[in-house]
Design an enzyme around this catalytic site. Structure first.
Site, short mmCIF file in Angstrom:
data_model
loop_
_atom_site.label_atom_id
_atom_site.label_comp_id
_atom_site.label_asym_id
_atom_site.label_seq_id
_atom_site.Cartn_x
_atom_site.Cartn_y
_atom_site.Cartn_z
N HIS A 41 0.84 -1.21 0.00
CA HIS A 41 0.00 0.00 0.00
C HIS A 41 0.87 1.26 0.00
CE1 HIS A 41 -3.20 -2.63 2.20
NE2 HIS A 41 -2.99 -3.02 0.95
N HIS B 134 -9.40 -2.68 -4.30
CA HIS B 134 -8.24 -2.95 -3.45
C HIS B 134 -7.26 -3.88 -4.16
CE1 HIS B 134 -6.17 -2.88 0.42
NE2 HIS B 134 -5.83 -4.12 0.15
N ASP C 294 -3.25 -3.29 -4.82
CA ASP C 294 -2.17 -4.24 -4.59
C ASP C 294 -1.30 -4.44 -5.84
OD1 ASP C 294 -2.86 -4.67 -1.95
OD2 ASP C 294 -4.00 -6.51 -2.34
N HIS D 214 -0.81 -11.59 -4.70
CA HIS D 214 0.55 -11.08 -4.51
C HIS D 214 1.58 -12.00 -5.16
CE1 HIS D 214 -0.63 -7.82 -1.94
NE2 HIS D 214 -1.24 -8.63 -1.09
#
Length: 275
Positions: free
Chosen positions: A76, A231, A235, A257
């Protein structure tokens, strides 16, 4: 030209997964430094560069490690630095994990607005995608195609009946980032909390820094009806910042991720050129 922050700035909070109190201090840094995290709570304050080659773990967050210097859940903050246009910054951090703040990147953006930016004397380097790169894992993938700028098109698929399939497409600019992405918070599920905490995760999570769902819907009020996918885009921006400044159109379905950072590692093969 490259940019660093104009003034030192700090922020104190707790880590999302560690639950530990932490202070970050952002400092101006010389040209070609990049973004580096320095663990001020450890002897000699060892540092780790925010680079794809330093990624060692991607469970629920992105972890960077170099010797004794280890930080995680950095995506973030990295996203805010990337879109704000900061090439060089030293982040002193008093714990392994930056503050979760409100679970989004807007607090970090506001910090950067207060710190300001300063133009430096060397030209910015970028990685300009000239062909397709793709990372797949079963029905999940993330790809990047040639594009003059940064655009992200993300499809999120979640079995929760109140989430389902969400799609978001955005050309990333400072204006679109603040209005449409930076405020999107981490999503959590009540039924997962005990399992996560048994793994030492989400120890700092709360209704103040996450949108939490149970079987009846959201426990607290979302900021967007499609906050989950927004969101996810946040990421992606933070994870791809580990390859530096990238120009391309990212297309992703159910990416994580692990896939984001795998793509960032592929992009390190692209020769950097002056902006």
């Amino acid at each position: 030209m490259q940019q660093t922050i104009a003034n030192h700035i700090s922020y104190t909070g707790i880590g999302l997964h560690s639950g530990q109190p932490v202070t970050i201090e952002l400092h101006p840094a010389p040209e070609d430094t990049g973004i580096v995290f320095c663990r001020t709570d450890l002897s000699n304050a060892p540092c780790v560069a925010a680079g794809a080659a330093q990624v060692t773990d991607t469970m629920r967050a992105t972890t960077l490690e170099d010797g004794t210097a280890k930080v995680f859940t950095v995506e973030h903050l990295l996203a805010a630095l990337r879109v704000f246009g900061i090439d060089n910054c030293r982040v002193d951090i008093s714990s392994p994990e930056p503050p979760v703040a409100d679970g989004s990147a807007i607090v970090f953006w506001q910090l950067l607005e207060r710190a300001g930016s300063r133009e430096q004397k060397k030209r910015r380097l970028v990685r300009r995608v000239a062909k397709e790169y793709i990372v797949r894992d079963a029905d999940k993938f993330i790809a990047i195609l040639p594009y003059d700028g940064l655009r992200i098109s993300f499809t999120s698929v979640n079995p929760h009946p109140f989430l389902g399939v969400q799609y978001f497409d955005c050309i990333i600019t400072p204006e679109s980032f603040v209005a449409e992405i930076a405020q999107a918070r981490t999503i959590g599920f009540l039924h997962e909390i005990e399992a996560l905490q048994a793994q030492g995760l989400a120890l700092g999570g709360s209704l103040e820094n996450a949108v939490v769902y149970d079987q009846n819907g959201s426990v607290n009020e979302p900021r967007f009806t499609d906050e989950l996918v927004r969101h996810k885009v946040l990421d992606v921006i933070g994870d791809l910042a580990l390859a530096g400044i990238v120009r391309g159109h990212v297309i992703a379905v159910k990416s994580s991720h692990a896939l984001n950072t795998a793509l960032a590692k592929q992009l390190l093969d692209i020769e950097q050129e002056e902006e």
